[in-house]
Motif scaffolding. Structure first.
Motif: not given
Ligand code: 5GP
Ligand code: ZN
Length: 116
Positions: A63, A22, A67
């Motif tokens: 993050k 991302d 994930i």
């Protein structure tokens, strides 16, 4: 960081087997897997080590953790995994760009550390 291996991988300047990307993080297969599932999750922005992070790095670290379970499950370790972040000399960190190892299944990865 011009000469950083993982900066080059995150920018696509060196090849890798990418599993996720991302705007802030990048995940790919370890080139020398220690278990059937062995992924690396890195911040795209150069951060040297967990040993030197600051409060400003907290969102991207969050993050990376958030994930990990999804990637482990998608890549063949749905019943759990181990996350390892080697840090600095004592932690035996070989690549000086912060990375989390996701290691897993199908079999249990074994005891955490050998006792010394
Ligand atoms: P460390 O010991 O720093 O925690 O782990 C570095 C990891 O990066 C090792 O597991 C090693 O196999 C992996 N690695 C080193 N160079 C490359 C590379 O060029 N590509 C990929 N995909 N993994 C690498
Ligand atoms: Zn880097």
């Amino acid at each position: 960081m011009e000469n950083c291996l993982f900066c080059k991988i995150a920018r696509g300047h060196l090849p890798s087997r990418k599993v996720f990307e991302d705007d802030e993080i990048f995940a790919f297969h370890d080139i020398n897997p220690a278990r059937p599932v062995h992924l690396l999750v890195i911040p795209k922005r150069h951060i040297t080590s967990l040993a030197t992070v600051t409060d400003a790095d907290a969102p991207v670290l969050g993050k990376m953790l958030a994930i990990a379970g999804r990637l482990a499950s998608e890549q063949g370790s749905p019943d759990g995994f181990r996350l390892i972040i080697n840090s600095g000399r004592i932690g035996h960190q070989e690549v000086q760009h912060l990375h989390a190892h996701i290691v897993g299944g199908p079999d249990p990865v074994g005891p955490m550390l050998k006792r010394v």
